[in-house]
Design a protein around this motif. Structure first.
Motif, PDB file in Angstrom:
ATOM      1  N   LEU A 148      56.948   0.368  53.177  1.00 42.71           N
ATOM      2  CA  LEU A 148      56.558   0.940  54.300  1.00 42.71           C
ATOM      3  C   LEU A 148      56.581   0.003  55.746  1.00 42.71           C
ATOM      4  O   LEU A 148      56.181  -1.112  55.404  1.00 42.71           O
ATOM      5  CB  LEU A 148      55.184   1.391  54.160  1.00 42.71           C
ATOM      6  CG  LEU A 148      55.016   2.660  53.258  1.00 42.71           C
ATOM      7  CD1 LEU A 148      53.571   2.967  52.930  1.00 42.71           C
ATOM      8  CD2 LEU A 148      55.675   3.954  53.977  1.00 42.71           C
ATOM      9  N   TRP A 180      51.925   6.232  52.787  1.00 42.48           N
ATOM     10  CA  TRP A 180      52.661   7.026  51.604  1.00 42.48           C
ATOM     11  C   TRP A 180      52.102   8.156  51.343  1.00 42.48           C
ATOM     12  O   TRP A 180      51.324   8.688  52.077  1.00 42.48           O
ATOM     13  CB  TRP A 180      52.458   6.148  50.221  1.00 42.48           C
ATOM     14  CG  TRP A 180      53.425   6.290  49.110  1.00 42.48           C
ATOM     15  CD1 TRP A 180      52.814   6.687  47.776  1.00 42.48           C
ATOM     16  CD2 TRP A 180      54.640   6.574  49.154  1.00 42.48           C
ATOM     17  NE1 TRP A 180      53.898   7.280  47.232  1.00 42.48           N
ATOM     18  CE2 TRP A 180      54.928   7.073  47.812  1.00 42.48           C
ATOM     19  CE3 TRP A 180      55.728   6.057  49.961  1.00 42.48           C
ATOM     20  CZ2 TRP A 180      56.270   7.323  47.439  1.00 42.48           C
ATOM     21  CZ3 TRP A 180      56.884   6.411  49.797  1.00 42.48           C
ATOM     22  CH2 TRP A 180      57.404   6.843  48.299  1.00 42.48           C
ATOM     23  N   ALA A 201      59.984   3.838  55.857  1.00 41.73           N
ATOM     24  CA  ALA A 201      60.207   3.013  54.896  1.00 41.73           C
ATOM     25  C   ALA A 201      61.575   2.487  54.960  1.00 41.73           C
ATOM     26  O   ALA A 201      62.402   3.050  54.993  1.00 41.73           O
ATOM     27  CB  ALA A 201      59.783   3.323  53.645  1.00 41.73           C
ATOM     28  N   ARG A 222      54.192   6.198  43.919  1.00 34.13           N
ATOM     29  CA  ARG A 222      55.048   5.366  44.649  1.00 34.13           C
ATOM     30  C   ARG A 222      55.712   4.490  43.355  1.00 34.13           C
ATOM     31  O   ARG A 222      54.923   3.965  42.473  1.00 34.13           O
ATOM     32  CB  ARG A 222      53.993   4.370  45.282  1.00 34.13           C
ATOM     33  CG  ARG A 222      54.982   3.529  46.322  1.00 34.13           C
ATOM     34  CD  ARG A 222      54.144   2.665  47.364  1.00 34.13           C
ATOM     35  NE  ARG A 222      54.967   1.839  48.473  1.00 34.13           N
ATOM     36  CZ  ARG A 222      54.316   1.310  49.127  1.00 34.13           C
ATOM     37  NH1 ARG A 222      53.092   1.173  49.198  1.00 34.13           N
ATOM     38  NH2 ARG A 222      55.133   0.500  50.020  1.00 34.13           N
ATOM     39  N   VAL A 269      58.117  10.808  53.489  1.00 36.82           N
ATOM     40  CA  VAL A 269      58.576   9.651  54.151  1.00 36.82           C
ATOM     41  C   VAL A 269      59.926   9.337  54.305  1.00 36.82           C
ATOM     42  O   VAL A 269      60.661   9.730  53.336  1.00 36.82           O
ATOM     43  CB  VAL A 269      57.995   8.411  53.107  1.00 36.82           C
ATOM     44  CG1 VAL A 269      58.391   7.035  53.712  1.00 36.82           C
ATOM     45  CG2 VAL A 269      56.357   8.507  52.788  1.00 36.82           C
ATOM     46  N   GLY A 321      55.079   8.677  56.888  1.00 31.18           N
ATOM     47  CA  GLY A 321      55.510   7.021  56.882  1.00 31.18           C
ATOM     48  C   GLY A 321      56.922   7.084  57.390  1.00 31.18           C
ATOM     49  O   GLY A 321      57.836   7.766  56.875  1.00 31.18           O
ATOM     50  N   PRO A 328      55.835   8.639  62.403  1.00 30.17           N
ATOM     51  CA  PRO A 328      54.751   9.278  61.725  1.00 30.17           C
ATOM     52  C   PRO A 328      53.917  10.393  62.626  1.00 30.17           C
ATOM     53  O   PRO A 328      53.522  10.034  63.882  1.00 30.17           O
ATOM     54  CB  PRO A 328      53.864   8.154  61.431  1.00 30.17           C
ATOM     55  CG  PRO A 328      54.763   6.790  61.267  1.00 30.17           C
ATOM     56  CD  PRO A 328      56.007   7.376  62.331  1.00 30.17           C
TER      57      PRO A 328
END
Length: 760
Positions: free
Chosen positions: A117, A122, A164, A109, A132, A162, A145
């Motif tokens: 997020l 993540w 973000a 990350r 993501v 995820g 998700p």
């Protein structure tokens, strides 16, 4: 004090309608200004919040896979870097929807440009196919998700872990690919890399870009994006809505102030004897001024407080973007201050105009000055006497004469009434311009309705045949769009090659001529301003390591990419790169064709090899503006009504002393009533003519100025139809005549004793 309150209470009972209109007008103005403040905050702060929390990069550089981008961390002014990350361009599909994306291999990350997020989690090293998605891309793919995404043309699939938020430019179909963070192992065949630079001084962005491109080499950099572009794209149409509300709110505030000033001035002229009596019984000039000032400040304060309270309590429940903007704005630090400052400023402005008129009341002498015996209007003009000699109706001639005899006062009345009408014409012009984007998109830079991206396995001839086989596809224009570095290497622009010499693309030109010859091109307003060039100049840009020199022969209306677009034919680009093939097709549909249905048919016919989406229309994001325009017109009409009632009241009061003379020459009460009605209608007609004559060019100038500032360019303004302007003018004049009829009729039938008292 008790006498002051009793007089104010008596005056309120006499003018209840005027007080109500003033309260409502003030409330509408304050609501407009508060909504404008909310939209400005909503346009800027969400992106700023994401950028700050994500520790965003000020510059993102896309390069080929080989350059050593690590050297950029040592440049002066670079505080920290993100990456470099391997990237590849591909297409993802989910639930029948496809989107072009950039897969970015992210081993961990990031600390710079960190995705925030909003749901899910993540990347997980244990899940090499987990990704993501950026928020807008996830919304376009209807993904959440746990969902599975496919890569058309392959047997691969990816799992959404995820969603973000990111401060980078967001996904826009056909313009900006969506951002997907993935493990490096998921980026199997990197076509390039991307690195982000966080600067110590954001104002040095252009210089930092120039230094970075110099270090890497112009041929190594394929695309540059900056924090300014991300902020401008995030603000989008919300900032425009805020500007419209703010502009009309301020204009309405000025109109309301002038209307209040005119109302007090008219009432002072009608109550000279009452004011003299107040002074005779002991009222000081200051007390007389305070009576009028406090009375109208109370009306304005009531309207402002009501507007602020209603917006605070119910503003977030407004449907659509306005409600979202108010909800976000209410959570911002400066919300309370703005909620107090805007209403207070509106009340103070109205108070200032009120005080100027009330000051005249304080100068009225305690002993009334005898009125002159001669008519204030003076003798009839030669034109009026000639009109009577032609046996025109006396009511028509005398009404026209009364309306324009006192030139200074008449001009002031006409100007105060013309201002809200002028703003209404501007508001209607904004509406018709939006309708032009919907009804005639070909006139505002949108000649095509669909953009198609084909898989690499399809040949150009087969793709065009497949597209043109649809019965509602009028033409399919092959094209390519690449990022090009501008001279000075401080930014990238969009270089498009659309159509061929044999079948040219139908650009919408606002200046110059179409690109027909060799190396000729047309450019958007944003590009002309970025490069500081004009139509007729030659420009040089760099695509990869190849220079491209083009001659700008026209300015096109470009709604995409903030107008930073230069367009030529595909044949022209092939002269520099013979192996260049089309990567997209722009489809022009038959009139009346439904783009959604055509897109569905083409997707089915392509068996998954075609990515079809509608061309974005700026009007889609401006749909809330229609409701805003309706509300503004209602507020402006209310202000105009206040001024009209004031003018009617002044005309009726000033005609009382002529009543005996008019009756003496044999005019009936109906004819006397017609004089007042004609005078009011003539005043309204003059205001309509002035408001329309000034409003239409002002609207064109304002809309085109907004077009230039947004990069679309001037030439998008659409004035209201002549029939609509005629209807507006007729409604204003006939409405004024209808409103004047009742008070004029009552005044014409007054008793002889009342008339003598008024004249005395």
């Amino acid at each position: 004090m008790r006498a002051t309150l009793r007089w104010a209470h008596s005056d309120l009972r006499t003018h209840r309608g005027e007080a109500l209109f003033l309260v409502l007008a003030t409330a509408g103005i304050v609501v407009s200004l508060l909504l404008a403040t909310a939209l400005f905050g909503y346009a800027t702060n969400p992106w700023q919040r994401v950028f700050t929390q994500a520790h965003g990069a000020h510059v993102w550089l896309h390069t080929g896979p080989s350059p050593d981008t690590g050297k950029l961390a040592d440049l002066d002014g670079v505080d920290s870097v993100a990456g470099p990350y391997p990237t590849t361009s591909t297409t993802l599909a989910s639930r029948g929807t496809r989107a072009s994306v950039e897969l970015r291999g992210t081993p961990e990350r990031p600390t710079v440009g960190r995705p925030l997020l909003t749901s899910g989690h993540w990347l997980d090293p244990a899940n090499p196919d987990g990704v993501v998605l950026e928020t807008r891309l996830a919304r376009a793919l209807l993904a959440a998700p746990g969902d599975t995404l496919t890569l058309p043309g392959t047997d691969r699939s990816l799992t959404v872990l995820g969603i973000a938020d990111s401060a980078e430019p967001r996904y826009r179909p056909g313009e900006q690919p969506g951002l997907v963070w993935a493990p490096p192992s998921a980026v199997r065949d990197p076509g390039g890399q991307v690195i982000g630079l966080r600067l110590t001084n954001p104002d040095d962005t252009d210089y930092a870009v120039q230094r970075a491109v110099t270090v890497l080499g112009a041929g190594a950099v394929s695309e540059v994006s900056t924090w300014k572009q991300g902020r401008a794209e995030a603000q989008g149409d919300n900032r425009l809505l805020g500007q419209v509300l703010g502009l009309f709110g301020l204009g309405a505030l000025v109109a309301a102030g002038l209307a209040v000033h005119g109302a007090i001035g008219t009432r002072i002229r009608g109550h000279l004897r009452d004011i003299s009596v107040l002074k005779a019984i002991g009222f000081t000039p200051g007390q007389v001024v305070r009576v009028f000032l406090l009375q109208h400040l109370a009306y304005a304060l009531l309207g402002a407080v009501a507007a602020a309270s209603v917006l605070q309590a119910l503003g977030s429940r407004i449907p659509g973007r306005l409600g979202d903007a108010v909800g976000v704005w209410q959570g911002l630090p400066g919300h309370t201050l703005a909620l107090v400052v805007v209403p207070v400023a509106a009340v103070l402005l109205i108070g200032a105009t009120t005080g100027l008129a009330a000051w005249r009341a304080g100068r009225v002498p305690p002993v009334p000055v005898p009125r002159p015996t001669a008519p204030l209007g003076g003798r009839l003009s030669g034109v009026a006497r000639g009109a009577l000699g032609l046996r025109l109706p006396p009511a028509l001639v005398l009404g026209w004469h009364r309306a324009f005899t006192r030139r200074l006062r008449s001009l002031a009345t006409v100007a105060r009434l013309a201002l809200p009408l002028l703003l209404i014409v501007v508001a209607i012009s904004a509406w018709t311009t939006i309708e032009r984007f919907d009804s005639r998109p070909d006139q505002v830079g949108l000649p095509t309705a669909l953009t198609v991206h084909a898989d690499s396995g399809l040949a150009e001839r087969d793709t065009r045949a497949l597209l043109e086989r649809d019965p509602q596809v009028a033409a399919a224009y092959p094209g390519v769009e690449v990022a090009a570095l501008v001279p000075g290497q401080t930014a990238t622009i969009a270089l498009r090659g659309l159509g061929t010499h044999a079948d040219p693309y139908p650009y919408t030109l606002a200046e110059g001529r179409p690109a027909q010859g060799r190396d000729e091109a047309v450019a958007g307003q944003g590009l002309l301003e970025l490069l500081d060039v004009r139509v007729g100049d030659w420009v040089r840009m760099t695509v990869g390591d190849q220079p491209q020199i083009l001659h700008i022969v026209g300015r096109s209306i470009e709604p995409e990419n903030a107008g930073r677009v230069i367009s030529t034919s595909l044949d022209t680009l092939r002269e520099n790169d013979p192996g260049l093939g089309p990567t997209l097709y722009e489809l022009r549909l038959d009139p009346g064709a439904d783009p959604g249905q055509v897109a569905d048919r083409l997707s089915t016919a392509g068996h998954g090899s075609l990515d079809v989406h509608a061309v974005p229309n700026p009007a889609d994001g401006l749909s809330p503006l229609r409701g805003v325009v309706v509300g503004l017109i209602a507020v402006l009409a209310l202000i105009g009504l206040i001024e009209l009632l004031t003018a009617i009241g002044g005309t009726v009061r000033e005609s009382e002393r002529d009543l005996l003379a008019l009756k003496a020459i044999g005019l009936s009460p109906r004819q006397i009533t017609a004089i007042t009605v004609t005078s009011t209608a003539c005043t309204a007609l003059a205001a309509v003519v002035i408001g329309t004559a000034l409003g239409v060019p002002l609207a064109h100038w304002l809309i085109d100025a907004q077009g230039r500032s947004s990069g679309i360019g001037a030439g998008i303004a659409q004035g209201p139809p002549a029939t609509l302007l005629l209807l507006l003018g007729a409604a204003a004049v006939l409405g004024a005549a209808a409103l004047a009829a009742l008070p004029a009729s009552r005044a014409a039938r007054r008793r002889l004793a009342d008339t003598l008292s008024a004249v005395a």
